[in-house]
Design an enzyme around this catalytic site. Structure first.
Site: not given
Ligand code: BGC
Length: 738
Positions: A264
């Site tokens: 993530d």
């Molecule tokens: C979130 C993810 C997301 C990623 C990219 C993160 O903060 O937890 O679910 O896909 O950002 O935007």
């Protein structure tokens, strides 16, 4: 155990050929995802792509910019490896569908698949080839803002819809120009963030992890999901991006996943913030050894992986495996053959067909929870011809943006049609519509608008209140400690109710709200979640009976926040509450002596039952369920349980009934939930129609992780319900014989 899709061509040779040519630095470059500059190619990014330091770009959706980046990657970098272009396409792109939690309320995999298909098409036109969806974390705590992004509290429903989303994004041919790679996230257990506070720790018992949180991911892998994202959270002390047992042990070794694992955003660097590692060097090492292939946003691999390999802390073979996973996805997507997007070859985003699909999806996602009778007539559906004056109250009645919900980076509110707009379109000119927001926004405590709202209601034959939460009150990092209606909205409901005018309450929200104080006092209650672009017409057509409600709750609605977590598949406990044993705080006399005998499991200050159970939802007719029957009361371990129940539409309107199959395993080597969803069917019933619904339940579907944590069916007695929701129906018994 699920396995990956073996129909895709093996790319082993092409991968090996490329790996042999890449330098270590170029390999590590493939593992790096960086953010786009937003509509132009920055010099830094161009240089990084040219030098082979970038495997993927996130958040660039301007097609000419994407093509320019791909051009640099393909024609100006040493090996011509195209880029993965990632974006959070969560519930639509320009056309916005109901939030995933709303789509889950359709209990219709086709709704989810169609929504993902259209979202993929609109995103692919811009050059996006990878979405970070579906989010399939089990959400049993509505304080957690991210419940909006998932499919609710139940592993079976979530698994079913996860597979549908993967099919919708990827189709059967990932090389198709309008197919994009899906990403099952967040692996794993993120939904159990303590106290519903985002990014918080999780403590999930090993059995619950396997029986509740992992099955949706197994289903996504089985459906061929191209990638998996790690969670921010730690589980029993191990942050997900460093969890080798899960990322390599379960995901790859047990399930055979050969797709891409992405961290993530910044989650590898955060391993040091968690206190798992001392520094970024340690974080890169932990994540690489655990099996995180690509690093999103942070740069610990870029900074340290080469040295980690040279010093023997990370085997080169591990890096090669990680790079192979990245390259395999690029081959699967056909990016080497077709790196560029041709926007002109795609249908225009937000076209009528896409908006029609968003409308249909919203119609199937909005749950009718109450509908009271007045003078022997149900309030809903409203009869347009009988109305002269309608009051439209509430801050969400005419807000094109807020009805879209969380995660709408590319959502275009210009496509939105609000409740007020739809009413104006639907009602004859003779009907006067009086509008009064009542409060400036959902959070406000300003009551200065109440008087206008009350006056409008007094003059009207019906007051339609559209209340709830603005988009920003749910989603990532937007958690609430109190999940009642925010601001002065409950008081607004009271004030309008005091006029005596019938009140239809429409809730738009990103979570299950605790509505005990008002739910049964308003005259009808429609739960619309955040319904997306065409939420307004869908709500109005449901209110006026153009469409019959058919959605069902994918989550239990609590009475008050303090009941959380409250979900239908709870354990029986040794002292289950019964109506006879529940005591109210008001029934206890002063200085009552402490007595534990006869006490059961309940709170003193709230009814132990939820406000509305999982699976609940009304329509404009009454469907009666006969008791279920089982073909053979004894079934072998290898057999199938044949269950059926006859249902009858007792009313004058057609209905789409969601018939639900629940099972209870009466005795286990470990305690078992009081009910578990094992199947569901949407059945169309004409007025008066009587139909027998069959379920063939393989005994293997009754398996769970027993005392020794192995997955097995334990022979013994079971109860099965074929019922309209998780708290209804009579059971039939069957036994599984060894
Ligand atoms: C979130 C993810 C997301 C990623 C990219 C993160 O903060 O937890 O679910 O896909 O950002 O935007």
């Amino acid at each position: 155990m699920p396995s990956v899709d073996h129909t895709t061509p093996p790319f082993a040779e092409r991968i090996a050929e490329l790996l042999a040519r890449l330098s270590l630095d170029e390999k590590i470059g493939q593992l790096q995802q960086v953010a786009g500059a937003g509509g132009h190619v920055s010099d830094d990014l161009a240089r990084a792509v040219r030098e082979g330091r970038v495997g993927s770009v996130i958040n660039e959706v301007h097609a000419p910019t994407v093509n320019a980046l791909q051009w640099i990657a393909v024609h100006e970098s040493r090996h011509g490896i195209p880029l993965l272009i990632g974006r959070d396409v969560i519930h639509g792109f320009a056309t916005v569908f109901p939030i995933p939690l709303g789509q889950a309320a359709s209990w219709n995999p086709d709704v989810v698949e169609r929504g993902a298909r259209i979202a993929a098409r609109e995103a692919a036109a811009c050059g996006v080839n990878w979405t970070f969806a579906p989010m399939i974390d089990i959400g049993r705590d509505p304080r957690w803002g991210r419940v909006a992004e998932g499919y609710g509290e139940d592993p079976y429903l979530t698994a079913t819809l996860a597979a549908a989303a993967v099919r919708g994004f990827q189709t059967h041919d990932l090389t198709a120009p309008d197919a994009i790679a899906a990403c099952a996230k967040h692996f794993v257990g993120y939904g159990a963030s303590e106290s519903g506070r985002d990014y918080n720790s999780t403590n999930i018992a090993p059995r619950e992890l396997r029986d509740v949180h992992l099955p949706p991911f197994a289903a996504a892998v089985q459906a061929g999901v191209a990638s998996v994202m790690t969670s921010f959270s730690d589980l029993d002390g191990i942050p997900a991006s460093a969890n080798r047992d899960l990322l390599t042990g379960v995901l790859r070794d047990t399930w055979g996943f050969d797709g891409l694992v992405v961290s993530d955003w910044d989650s590898i660097r955060q391993l040091a913030v968690h206190g798992l590692t001392a520094d970024e060097w340690g974080s890169a090492r932990e994540a690489a050894l655990a099996g995180v292939d690509m690093e999103m946003a942070s740069t610990t691999y870029a900074a340290h992986l080469a040295e980690l390999v040279r010093s023997g802390h990370v085997p080169l073979a591990q890096v090669d495996a990680m790079v192979s996973n990245v390259l395999r996805l690029k081959f699967r997507l056909g990016l080497f053959e077709r790196p560029f997007t041709e926007p002109a070859s795609f249908p225009v985003a937000g076209n009528d067909a896409h908006l029609d699909a968003a409308y249909a999806s919203a119609c199937e996602s909005i749950v009718l929870l109450t509908n009271t009778q007045r003078e022997h007539e149900y309030l809903l559906p409203l009869a347009a011809g009988a109305l002269q004056r309608v009051a439209v109250i509430g801050p969400l009645a005419d807000d094109p943006y807020e009805q879209l919900g969380t995660w709408i980076f590319d959502g275009d509110a210009q496509h939105s049609r609000t409740v007020l707009q739809a009413l104006r379109h639907t009602l004859p000119d003779s009907v006067q519509i009086e509008v009064a927001p009542g409060v400036p926004n959902t959070r406000s405590h300003d009551e200065s608008g109440f008087a206008d709202a009350v006056r409008a209601a007094e003059r009207a034959e019906v007051a339609i209140l559209v209340l709830g939460e603005e988009s920003i009150l749910s989603g990532e990092a937007h958690c609430r400690a109190d999940v009642s209606l925010p601001g002065a909205q409950e008081r607004l409901v009271e004030a309008v109710l005091a006029t005596g005018t019938p009140v239809v309450l429409v809730i738009m929200a990103g979570r299950a709200l605790a509505l005990e104080r008002i739910a049964h006092r308003v005259h009808a209650l429609l739960y619309a979640w955040h319904p997306g672009s065409l939420g307004g017409p869908a709500i109005v057509d449901l209110l006026f009976g153009v469409v019959a409600p058919s959605a069902r709750l994918p989550v239990t609605l609590p009475r008050v926040t303090g009941q959380i977590p409250i979900y239908y598949a709870q354990k029986h406990t040794g002292k289950p509450a019964t109506p006879e044993t529940v005591v109210s705080i008001h029934d206890i006399h002063p200085r009552a002596p402490q007595l534990s005998i006869g006490n059961t499991s309940f709170h003193l200050d709230v009814d132990p039952a939820p406000l509305f159970p999982f699976g609940y939802g009304l329509t404009y007719t009454w469907v009666e369920y006969d008791a279920p029957s089982v073909q053979h009361a004894e079934v072998a371990l290898t057999g199938t349980v044949e269950l059926s129940a006859t249902i009858t539409n007792r009313g004058a309107r057609a209905a789409d009934e969601v018939v639900q199959l629940y099972v209870r395993d009466l005795v286990g080597s470990v305690t078992r939930p009081v009910r578990e969803l094992k199947g569901f069917q949407r059945v169309h019933l004409a007025p008066g129609e009587r139909r027998t619904v069959h379920f063939s339940l393989p005994v293997s579907a009754l398996a769970f992780h027993g005392r020794d944590l192995t997955l097995a069916v334990e022979p013994g007695r079971f109860h099965a319900w074929v019922a309209p929701h998780a708290a209804a129906g009579t059971f039939v018994e069957f036994s599984v014989c060894a």
